[in-house]
Design an enzyme around this catalytic site. Sequence first.
Site, mmCIF file in Angstrom:
data_model
loop_
_atom_site.group_PDB
_atom_site.id
_atom_site.type_symbol
_atom_site.label_atom_id
_atom_site.label_comp_id
_atom_site.label_asym_id
_atom_site.label_seq_id
_atom_site.Cartn_x
_atom_site.Cartn_y
_atom_site.Cartn_z
ATOM 1 N N ASP A 167 76.233 -21.495 42.354
ATOM 2 C CA ASP A 167 76.831 -20.446 43.204
ATOM 3 C C ASP A 167 75.992 -20.016 44.420
ATOM 4 O O ASP A 167 75.853 -18.810 44.684
ATOM 5 C CB ASP A 167 77.162 -19.195 42.353
ATOM 6 C CG ASP A 167 78.141 -19.474 41.219
ATOM 7 O OD1 ASP A 167 78.579 -20.620 41.074
ATOM 8 O OD2 ASP A 167 78.474 -18.534 40.475
ATOM 9 N N ASP A 206 81.747 -20.263 42.618
ATOM 10 C CA ASP A 206 82.568 -19.180 42.087
ATOM 11 C C ASP A 206 83.829 -19.151 42.956
ATOM 12 O O ASP A 206 83.719 -19.119 44.196
ATOM 13 C CB ASP A 206 81.760 -17.875 42.224
ATOM 14 C CG ASP A 206 82.033 -16.858 41.134
ATOM 15 O OD1 ASP A 206 82.221 -17.243 39.969
ATOM 16 O OD2 ASP A 206 82.025 -15.654 41.461
ATOM 17 N N HIS A 225 87.493 -17.399 43.008
ATOM 18 C CA HIS A 225 88.453 -16.469 42.412
ATOM 19 C C HIS A 225 89.716 -16.293 43.266
ATOM 20 O O HIS A 225 89.611 -16.168 44.493
ATOM 21 C CB HIS A 225 87.819 -15.077 42.279
ATOM 22 C CG HIS A 225 86.586 -15.029 41.433
ATOM 23 N ND1 HIS A 225 86.515 -15.542 40.161
ATOM 24 C CD2 HIS A 225 85.356 -14.485 41.681
ATOM 25 C CE1 HIS A 225 85.306 -15.321 39.666
ATOM 26 N NE2 HIS A 225 84.578 -14.689 40.567
ATOM 27 N N HIS A 268 92.040 -11.476 41.034
ATOM 28 C CA HIS A 268 91.202 -11.744 39.856
ATOM 29 C C HIS A 268 90.862 -10.462 39.095
ATOM 30 O O HIS A 268 90.540 -9.436 39.701
ATOM 31 C CB HIS A 268 89.912 -12.464 40.261
ATOM 32 C CG HIS A 268 89.246 -13.144 39.115
ATOM 33 N ND1 HIS A 268 88.055 -12.726 38.591
ATOM 34 C CD2 HIS A 268 89.640 -14.200 38.372
ATOM 35 C CE1 HIS A 268 87.738 -13.515 37.575
ATOM 36 N NE2 HIS A 268 88.673 -14.418 37.427
ATOM 37 N N HIS A 317 84.824 -10.809 45.614
ATOM 38 C CA HIS A 317 83.865 -11.793 46.140
ATOM 39 C C HIS A 317 84.388 -13.199 45.891
ATOM 40 O O HIS A 317 85.213 -13.415 44.992
ATOM 41 C CB HIS A 317 82.498 -11.629 45.453
ATOM 42 C CG HIS A 317 82.567 -11.900 43.980
ATOM 43 N ND1 HIS A 317 82.998 -10.953 43.063
ATOM 44 C CD2 HIS A 317 82.315 -13.021 43.247
ATOM 45 C CE1 HIS A 317 82.982 -11.471 41.847
ATOM 46 N NE2 HIS A 317 82.593 -12.730 41.924
ATOM 47 N N LYS A 341 84.857 -22.602 39.428
ATOM 48 C CA LYS A 341 85.068 -21.852 38.184
ATOM 49 C C LYS A 341 85.509 -20.428 38.511
ATOM 50 O O LYS A 341 85.275 -19.946 39.619
ATOM 51 C CB LYS A 341 83.773 -21.831 37.369
ATOM 52 C CG LYS A 341 82.628 -21.168 38.133
ATOM 53 C CD LYS A 341 81.341 -21.226 37.373
ATOM 54 C CE LYS A 341 80.215 -20.577 38.133
ATOM 55 N NZ LYS A 341 80.384 -19.133 38.383
ATOM 56 N N CYS A 347 75.346 -15.873 36.287
ATOM 57 C CA CYS A 347 75.864 -17.244 36.180
ATOM 58 C C CYS A 347 74.793 -18.253 35.784
ATOM 59 O O CYS A 347 75.080 -19.204 35.055
ATOM 60 C CB CYS A 347 76.579 -17.628 37.470
ATOM 61 S SG CYS A 347 78.128 -16.679 37.645
HETATM 62 C C1 VGL Z 1 78.243 -14.115 39.611
HETATM 63 C C2 VGL Z 1 78.922 -11.963 39.227
HETATM 64 C C3 VGL Z 1 80.229 -12.307 39.469
HETATM 65 C C4 VGL Z 1 77.110 -15.089 39.681
HETATM 66 C C5 VGL Z 1 79.552 -14.479 39.852
HETATM 67 O O1 VGL Z 1 77.235 -16.121 40.368
HETATM 68 O O2 VGL Z 1 76.066 -14.813 39.042
HETATM 69 N N1 VGL Z 1 77.940 -12.859 39.283
HETATM 70 N N2 VGL Z 1 80.530 -13.576 39.782
HETATM 71 ZN ZN ZN Z 2 82.529 -14.061 40.369
#
Ligand code: VGL
Ligand code: ZN
Length: 206
Positions: A16, A54, A56, A60, A89, A114, A159
Amino acid sequence: MQAAPQASDTALIVIDVQTDFCPGGALAVAEGDAVIPAINAMMPGFGIVVLTQDWHPANHSSFAGNHPGAAPFSQIDMPYGPQVLWPSHCVQGTEGAGFHPALDTARADMILRKGFRPGIDSYSAFFENDRSTATGLEGYLRERGAQRLVLTGLATDFCVAYSALDAVRLGFAVTVRLDACRAIDLNGSLAAALGQMRAAGVTLEG
Ligand code: VGL
Ligand code: ZN
């Protein structure tokens, strides 16, 4: 500086490294972009390089804005367990969901997205937050012959940690390169994640 080549059964997993998780982004991780030079330098040493993203939909269920009255960074109970509500995000197709422009994406063999199902979050690159719905990454890595994984990216305590814990559970030998990760650190989440990773047998380096 370029590190020595890794064994062919070792995969670099870059979690990510997206614009929204870097300074100025919608869910900015402090110094998130500081991981990029180290990750770019590591990539040529690995025979397998996977980037995760990431990804979404705007509706979401992990977004506070989709729960009237709920504050960002509060927690709710979802059918699959507790869930932190984040600022919106990494919305599919937006600039914030893109990789940070300084990340060398050309070297990646595989990009795994994901968190695309509206009703469930997916911190881990292996399983959604019910810990049982597979993303397909395990099968990809096994078919490529990977046995060892080196994890880098954002965020250490969400993550990256969830991915590392799932990976050891699946039987991979897992190293997290802390110097190539940065954390959100929400209510002690970094210390908790480091403790859980150590206890699970994840090698923490850097
Ligand atoms: C993440 C919070 C929400 C991450 C992703 O990449 O750690 N954290 N979505
Ligand atoms: Zn996320």
